[in-house]
Design an enzyme around this catalytic site. Structure first.
Site, short mmCIF file in Angstrom:
data_model
loop_
_atom_site.label_atom_id
_atom_site.label_comp_id
_atom_site.label_asym_id
_atom_site.label_seq_id
_atom_site.Cartn_x
_atom_site.Cartn_y
_atom_site.Cartn_z
N ARG A 37 0.91 -11.98 22.60
CA ARG A 37 1.74 -10.93 21.76
C ARG A 37 2.63 -10.12 22.59
O ARG A 37 3.80 -9.74 22.20
CB ARG A 37 0.66 -10.03 20.90
CG ARG A 37 1.33 -8.80 20.00
CD ARG A 37 0.53 -8.11 19.32
NE ARG A 37 1.09 -7.26 18.33
CZ ARG A 37 1.40 -5.92 18.33
NH1 ARG A 37 0.76 -5.46 19.41
NH2 ARG A 37 1.87 -5.04 17.51
N ILE A 63 7.03 -4.71 15.23
CA ILE A 63 6.20 -6.05 15.17
C ILE A 63 4.95 -4.88 14.55
O ILE A 63 4.58 -3.98 15.12
CB ILE A 63 6.03 -6.18 16.67
CG1 ILE A 63 4.94 -7.26 16.74
CG2 ILE A 63 5.58 -5.25 17.74
CD1 ILE A 63 4.97 -8.17 18.04
N SER A 64 4.20 -5.72 13.57
CA SER A 64 3.38 -5.08 12.87
C SER A 64 2.22 -4.96 13.65
O SER A 64 1.78 -5.53 14.61
CB SER A 64 3.03 -6.17 11.59
OG SER A 64 4.11 -6.04 10.55
N GLN A 65 1.36 -4.05 13.29
CA GLN A 65 0.05 -3.64 13.94
C GLN A 65 -0.69 -5.14 13.77
O GLN A 65 -0.94 -5.45 12.64
CB GLN A 65 -0.60 -2.31 13.03
CG GLN A 65 -1.95 -2.05 13.79
CD GLN A 65 -2.46 -0.94 12.67
OE1 GLN A 65 -1.97 -0.37 12.12
NE2 GLN A 65 -3.63 -0.57 13.01
#
Length: 213
Positions: A37, A63-65
């Site tokens: 990530r 950027i999503s959790q």
């Protein structure tokens, strides 16, 4: 573009964190544990890459959790070979998770800047979507329908009808619905006109933008 033992260790801690929060699907946990990530973020923010929170990226998006990515992915019940439509490519992280699970991913992004960046970046790190499209996610992708599942990675004020119609019977649409706060919603297509709806608590997403052109 390095992925070190330190990064792998941090990822393992992240997997433990989202496991404690209730993610049970081993394949989803495995994908989160494998995908670097930190490469999806600017190099100055490596320390934030494996913390379970959303983080700003280009074009006022995030950027999503990781927990949210895992939660949505778990609801989709992706099987290898599934044809999946993603609305909102963003950083490409969710797309990479789906590819890691063996899905054939068609992903739509309406921010030109993000689209260009992610189209180049994903293949570089070995994650190839079937097709990345610059366009309006509200319309879905009729040419490639029907889909085994559809995921929307931005907050939608309502459920776009084209997305429901582009699901296979037996297919699943996972979409956060609402204005300032969204309710994670799952639609199961039971028949030509029949859908079953399930709701799973509140989440916060950047808004799904409709193409005004």
């Amino acid at each position: 573009m390095k992925d070190t033992f330190k990064h792998k260790g941090m990822r393992q801690q992240l997997v433990d964190t989202i496991k404690k929060k209730g993610i049970k699907d081993e394949r989803v946990l495995g994908a989160i544990g494998k995908i670097p990530r930190h490469l999806f973020m600017d190099s100055g923010f490596i320390d934030h890459a494996y913390v379970d929170k959303a983080f700003p990226i280009a074009a006022d998006q995030t950027i999503s959790q990781p927990y949210t990515v895992a939660f949505q992915t778990e609801l989709m019940q992706v099987k290898p070979g599934d044809k999946v439509l993603e609305i909102g490519t963003g950083s490409g992280y969710q797309c990479a998770v789906l590819v890691e699970l063996g899905a054939k991913v068609f992903s739509i992004e309406r921010q030109q800047e993000l689209f260009k960046k992610t189209s180049k970046f994903l293949p570089k790190i070995g994650y190839r979507a079937k097709k990345l499209i610059f366009g309006d996610g509200y319309k879905g992708l009729a040419d490639e329908a029907p889909f085994d599942s559809i995921i929307v990675t931005a907050g939608a004020p309502f459920v776009p009808k084209p997305l429901l119609s582009q699901l296979k019977v037996g297919g699943r649409l996972v979409i956060p619905v609402g204005d300032s706060v969204q309710t994670m919603t799952l639609y199961l297509r039971k028949g030509e006109k029949e859908f079953e709806k399930h709701e799973f608590g509140e989440f916060r997403f950047v808004p799904l933008l409709e193409d005004k052109n």
